[in-house]
Design an enzyme around this catalytic site. Structure first.
Site, PDB file in Angstrom:
ATOM      1  N   ASP A 100      -3.750  -1.111   7.021  1.00 56.86           N
ATOM      2  CA  ASP A 100      -4.027  -1.623   8.365  1.00 56.86           C
ATOM      3  C   ASP A 100      -5.539  -1.642   8.604  1.00 56.86           C
ATOM      4  O   ASP A 100      -6.247  -0.727   8.191  1.00 56.86           O
ATOM      5  CB  ASP A 100      -3.344  -0.741   9.420  1.00 56.86           C
ATOM      6  CG  ASP A 100      -1.825  -0.850   9.341  1.00 56.86           C
ATOM      7  OD1 ASP A 100      -1.312  -1.786   8.687  1.00 56.86           O
ATOM      8  OD2 ASP A 100      -1.143   0.012   9.942  1.00 56.86           O
ATOM      9  N   ARG A 131      16.390  -3.985  11.567  1.00 54.80           N
ATOM     10  CA  ARG A 131      15.433  -2.923  11.884  1.00 54.80           C
ATOM     11  C   ARG A 131      14.333  -3.479  12.776  1.00 54.80           C
ATOM     12  O   ARG A 131      13.961  -4.639  12.652  1.00 54.80           O
ATOM     13  CB  ARG A 131      14.835  -2.403  10.575  1.00 54.80           C
ATOM     14  CG  ARG A 131      13.749  -1.381  10.731  1.00 54.80           C
ATOM     15  CD  ARG A 131      13.398  -0.755   9.378  1.00 54.80           C
ATOM     16  NE  ARG A 131      12.317   0.165   9.580  1.00 54.80           N
ATOM     17  CZ  ARG A 131      11.042  -0.137   9.367  1.00 54.80           C
ATOM     18  NH1 ARG A 131      10.703  -1.315   8.900  1.00 54.80           N
ATOM     19  NH2 ARG A 131      10.107   0.743   9.624  1.00 54.80           N
ATOM     20  N   HIS A 169       0.185  -3.548   2.283  1.00 52.94           N
ATOM     21  CA  HIS A 169      -1.112  -3.788   2.918  1.00 52.94           C
ATOM     22  C   HIS A 169      -1.637  -2.461   3.478  1.00 52.94           C
ATOM     23  O   HIS A 169      -0.886  -1.491   3.589  1.00 52.94           O
ATOM     24  CB  HIS A 169      -0.960  -4.799   4.069  1.00 52.94           C
ATOM     25  CG  HIS A 169      -0.113  -4.274   5.194  1.00 52.94           C
ATOM     26  ND1 HIS A 169       1.271  -4.258   5.146  1.00 52.94           N
ATOM     27  CD2 HIS A 169      -0.443  -3.695   6.378  1.00 52.94           C
ATOM     28  CE1 HIS A 169       1.738  -3.719   6.249  1.00 52.94           C
ATOM     29  NE2 HIS A 169       0.721  -3.357   7.024  1.00 52.94           N
ATOM     30  N   HIS A 215       0.980   0.540   2.526  1.00 54.64           N
ATOM     31  CA  HIS A 215       2.372   0.689   2.958  1.00 54.64           C
ATOM     32  C   HIS A 215       3.045  -0.669   3.044  1.00 54.64           C
ATOM     33  O   HIS A 215       2.373  -1.712   3.026  1.00 54.64           O
ATOM     34  CB  HIS A 215       2.431   1.432   4.303  1.00 54.64           C
ATOM     35  CG  HIS A 215       1.643   0.779   5.393  1.00 54.64           C
ATOM     36  ND1 HIS A 215       0.277   0.863   5.496  1.00 54.64           N
ATOM     37  CD2 HIS A 215       2.028   0.002   6.433  1.00 54.64           C
ATOM     38  CE1 HIS A 215      -0.141   0.185   6.538  1.00 54.64           C
ATOM     39  NE2 HIS A 215       0.910  -0.355   7.132  1.00 54.64           N
TER      40      HIS A 215
END
Ligand code: OGA
Ligand code: NI
Length: 352
Positions: free
Chosen positions: A221, A286, A219, A276
Site C-alpha cells: 500500500d 467477501r 501489492h 499482500h
C-alpha cells in the site's frame, strides 16, 4: 493484452464459469511453503496491553502487519460500514456504473486500480472514496444517499483517530516522539490536523474456480499505514520472505494493520512495507474496507533524522504523498526502489 469493456464490467455475481479474461496462470495458491507450518499468522495485539508499543514494533519488523483488538471502534460502526458496502455492491451493475471511476479519477466504482499492470482481470470490484462521497452516492441512490454519506463520515472520523494513535505507537517503538518530527518545517501536531486518507471498499464475489482466480493481486500500500476491516470470510494473505504466503484469518472485531510504503521510507527501511494480496472463495463472497492513511499530500516524507547516522545513512530521498502516488501509478512495484538514494548495506556487501 487488451481487455474488452464488457469483460472489465462483467457482473461477477452472475458468471457460472471462469472466463478467460479472469483466468490467471501459475498461481501459487498452495500455501504455505515447507517450513512455514509452524508459523501461525500475524500477531493479534491488544491495544490495552501494557507492552502494546513494543509488541507493535516487533510485529512491524517481522511481519509488516498485525491485527488489533480493544481499538475502541464501536461494533455497530463496523457493522454499519459493512452493510453500506453490501448495499452498494448488491446494486445492479447498470446502477453501479453511474458512479464509475473516471479514467483519470481516483473516486468511484470500478476494477482495482492496479489492474492495468496485469494481463488478467481480478475477481473483485471496488469503490474508492477520496473526499466527499456525496456526488457518487447521489447517483447510486437518488432518493436515499444521506445514510451512506453519514456512515462513511463517521467511519472515516473514527479511523483517522485510530490511525494517528497507531502511527504514534509505531513511531514510539522506534523511540520517535512528536518532538522528533519536523515535516515541512512544522511539528507533529500540524501533521495530525492535516492528514489525508482514502477509503477503499472491496467486494470479492464467490468464484466458480477460485484456484485460477485472483481477488486482488500482490501489492504494497502507498500509505503510512492501512487499517483493514474484513468480513467473516478469509482471503487476505501477507508475504513473508522464506515462508511464502500466509493467511490473515478474520478475527471477530479485530482490525488488520499493514505497514505502507511511506512508513517504510520514514523508518529508513526498519519497518518494511508488506506485500499482500486477496484470494477468493468458491461459495462465499467477501467484503473488505481499507482505510488508507497518509500525510497531507504536500508534506515531504523522508527518513526521520533521529534514525539516521553514519552507520545508517538515509536510504530514501524526500518525496510527497502525491509525488509518490504518481510514481506508483506509473511504475507500480518498482516505485519504492525509485525513491532509493542508495542500496541498503547488505546489498553493498552482496554486490562485492
Ligand atoms: C487493499 C487491500 C485487501 C483485502 O484494498 O489495498 O489490500 O483483503 N485489500 O481486501
Ligand atoms: Ni492493500
Amino acid at each position: 493484452m487488451t481487455t474488452r469493456l464488457s469483460d472489465k464490467y462483467l457482473d461477477l455475481n452472475s458468471v457460472k464459469e471462469l472466463p478467460d479474461s479472469h483466468a490467471w496462470e501459475s498461481l501459487d495458491h498452495d500455501l504455505p511453503l515447507d517450513g512455514a507450518c509452524k508459523l501461525e499468522s500475524v500477531p493479534i495485539i491488544d491495544l490495552n496491553h501494557k507492552n502494546a508499543m513494543e509488541l507493535i514494533g516487533s510485529a512491524c519488523k517481522t511481519w509488516g502487519a498485525f491485527q488489533v483488538v480493544n481499538h475502541n471502534i464501536a461494533k455497530n460502526l463496523l457493522d454499519d460500514i459493512e452493510s453500506a458496502g453490501k448495499r452498494l455492491f448488491s446494486l445492479p451493475m447498470q446502477q453501479k456504473l453511474k458512479a464509475a471511476r473516471s479514467p483519470d479519477g481516483l473516486s468511484g466504482y470500478g476494477v482495482a486500480r492496479i489492474s492495468s499492470f496485469f494481463p488478467k482481470l481480478m475477481w473483485s470490484e471496488g469503490f474508492t472514496i477520496f473526499g466527499s462521497p456525496l456526488e457518487h452516492a447521489r447517483r447510486l441512490w437518488p432518493e436515499d444517499y444521506h445514510r451512506f454519506c453519514y456512515t462513511i463520515q463517521d467511519y472515516e472520523n473514527e479511523m483517522n483517530k485510530l490511525a494517528e494513535r497507531l502511527m504514534w505507537l509505531i513511531l514510539g517503538s522506534l523511540n520517535i516522539t512528536k518532538e522528533d518530527i519536523n515535516w515541512a518545517g512544522s511539528k507533529g501536531d500540524q501533521f495530525q490536523s492535516g492528514s489525508s486518507a482514502v477509503l477503499q471498499l472491496n467486494c470479492y464475489p464467490a468464484c466458480p474456480d477460485p484456484d485460477r482466480a485472483m481477488g486482488l493481486a500482490a501489492h504494497t500500500d502507498s500509505t503510512i499505514l492501512t487499517i483493514l476491516h474484513q468480513s467473516n470470510t478469509s482471503g487476505l494473505q501477507v508475504f513473508r520472505q522464506d515462508y511464502g504466503w500466509i493467511r490473515v484469518p478474520p478475527q471477530p472485531g479485530a482490525l488488520v494493520i499493514n505497514v505502507g510504503d511511506l512508513l517504510h521510507i520514514l523508518s529508513n527501511g526498519c519497518y518494511p512495507s508488506v506485500l499482500h494480496r486477496a484470494v477468493v472463495h468458491r461459495t462465499q463472497h467477501r467484503l473488505s474496507i481499507a482505510y488508507l492513511y497518509g500525510p497531507p499530500s504536500s508534506v515531504k516524507i523522508f527518513p526521520i533524522p533521529k534514525l539516521v547516522d553514519n552507520f545508517h545513512p538515509p536510504l530514501y530521498r524526500a518525496i510527497t504523498w502525491s509525488e509518490y502516488l504518481g510514481t506508483k501509478a506509473k511504475h507500480f512495484d518498482k516505485a519504492l526502489r525509485l525513491v532509493l538514494v542508495r542500496a541498503p548495506r547488505s546489498e553493498f556487501l552482496g554486490a562485492k
